[in-house]
Design a protein around this motif. Structure first.
Motif, PDB file in Angstrom:
ATOM      1  N   LYS A  15      -0.650 -50.805 -53.191  1.00  0.00           N
ATOM      2  CA  LYS A  15      -1.286 -49.490 -53.108  1.00  0.00           C
ATOM      3  C   LYS A  15      -0.448 -48.624 -52.195  1.00  0.00           C
ATOM      4  CE  LYS A  15      -5.884 -51.205 -53.987  1.00  0.00           C
ATOM      5  NZ  LYS A  15      -7.272 -51.293 -53.539  1.00  0.00           N
ATOM      6  N   ARG A  16      -0.236 -47.384 -52.614  1.00  0.00           N
ATOM      7  CA  ARG A  16       0.572 -46.469 -51.813  1.00  0.00           C
ATOM      8  C   ARG A  16       0.003 -45.063 -51.899  1.00  0.00           C
ATOM      9  NH1 ARG A  16       5.927 -44.283 -54.706  1.00  0.00           N
ATOM     10  NH2 ARG A  16       4.953 -43.577 -56.603  1.00  0.00           N
ATOM     11  N   GLY A  17       0.272 -44.308 -50.882  1.00  0.00           N
ATOM     12  CA  GLY A  17      -0.052 -42.895 -50.939  1.00  0.00           C
ATOM     13  C   GLY A  17       0.918 -42.228 -51.891  1.00  0.00           C
ATOM     14  N   MET A  18       0.461 -41.225 -52.612  1.00  0.00           N
ATOM     15  CA  MET A  18       1.353 -40.524 -53.536  1.00  0.00           C
ATOM     16  C   MET A  18       2.462 -39.855 -52.741  1.00  0.00           C
ATOM     17  SD  MET A  18      -1.146 -39.006 -56.457  1.00  0.00           S
ATOM     18  CE  MET A  18       0.204 -38.709 -57.580  1.00  0.00           C
ATOM     19  N   GLU A  22      -2.212 -44.347 -55.107  1.00  0.00           N
ATOM     20  CA  GLU A  22      -1.920 -44.947 -56.406  1.00  0.00           C
ATOM     21  C   GLU A  22      -1.945 -46.462 -56.257  1.00  0.00           C
ATOM     22  OE1 GLU A  22       1.220 -42.392 -58.846  1.00  0.00           O
ATOM     23  OE2 GLU A  22       1.999 -43.135 -56.947  1.00  0.00           O
ATOM     24  N   GLU A  23      -2.183 -47.153 -57.369  1.00  0.00           N
ATOM     25  CA  GLU A  23      -2.177 -48.614 -57.364  1.00  0.00           C
ATOM     26  C   GLU A  23      -1.228 -49.105 -58.448  1.00  0.00           C
ATOM     27  OE1 GLU A  23      -5.256 -51.959 -58.868  1.00  0.00           O
ATOM     28  OE2 GLU A  23      -6.022 -50.650 -57.284  1.00  0.00           O
ATOM     29  N   VAL A  52      -0.823 -49.385 -63.732  1.00  0.00           N
ATOM     30  CA  VAL A  52      -0.586 -48.311 -62.776  1.00  0.00           C
ATOM     31  C   VAL A  52      -1.830 -47.441 -62.823  1.00  0.00           C
ATOM     32  CG1 VAL A  52       0.835 -46.338 -62.134  1.00  0.00           C
ATOM     33  CG2 VAL A  52       1.904 -48.329 -63.125  1.00  0.00           C
ATOM     34  N   ALA A  53      -2.420 -47.208 -61.671  1.00  0.00           N
ATOM     35  CA  ALA A  53      -3.631 -46.391 -61.602  1.00  0.00           C
ATOM     36  C   ALA A  53      -3.384 -45.198 -60.693  1.00  0.00           C
ATOM     37  CB  ALA A  53      -4.801 -47.222 -61.076  1.00  0.00           C
ATOM     38  N   GLY A  54      -3.826 -44.048 -61.153  1.00  0.00           N
ATOM     39  CA  GLY A  54      -3.724 -42.844 -60.343  1.00  0.00           C
ATOM     40  C   GLY A  54      -4.788 -42.834 -59.262  1.00  0.00           C
TER      41      GLY A  54
END
Length: 161
Positions: free
Chosen positions: A71-74, A146-147, A131-133
């Motif tokens: 998981k990351r910040g956009m 995002e994941e 990939v999830a927004g």
């Protein structure tokens, strides 16, 4: 006394699985807020033996690999546009682009100073599974996250230099 590892200082690096191929690089080193799925699970098979009523025989089977969940910040680039390399990885695979881009990766936990790696997990031949927004909610003011889920063909604990 040994020191416990702190999990907040880690980096993720993705590199093409086959060096020299025309697979585009993905620049995501250190861009993740959370990493899970560093799991190996052995499939133990039980065999019943006639006349042995006090137990079963257990044999080692295949190893089950869990997908990595990152998981990351956009991340926005210098021009203000969102970095879409992870989305492109999945959509190019879905659209049938050949060769299918596979990436090896390393998840590295560093010491508090950030200068020395304390632990490394290395995965091989990863494919994007999902990939999830981000969840968008105007009321909370949270960072858009995002994941990415990566299915891989092997996970090992690497040696630290």
């Amino acid at each position: 006394m040994p020191e416990l590892l702190q999990t907040f200082r880690f980096h993720v690096t993705l590199t093409p699985s086959a060096p020299g191929t025309k697979v585009p690089g993905i620049c995501v080193d250190g861009g993740f807020a959370e990493c899970s799925g560093l799991v190996l699970e052995a499939d133990v098979r039980e065999y019943l033996e006639g006349g042995r009523n006090d137990g079963v025989i257990r044999r080692v089977g295949r190893v089950k690999l869990s997908p990595l969940v990152l998981k990351r910040g956009m991340l926005a680039g210098g021009s203000g546009e969102v970095n879409n390399e992870l989305w492109h990885w999945l959509t190019s695979m879905v659209s049938g682009a050949l060769p299918v881009a596979r990436y090896d990766g390393e998840i590295r936990v560093d010491d508090p100073s950030g200068n020395q790696p304390l632990a490394r997990w290395i995965f091989e031949r990863g494919l994007p599974l999902k990939v999830a927004g981000p969840t968008l909610n105007a009321k909370t003011g949270e960072i858009a996250v995002e994941e990415l889920q990566i299915a891989h063909q092997g996970l090992r604990l690497g040696l630290t230099p």
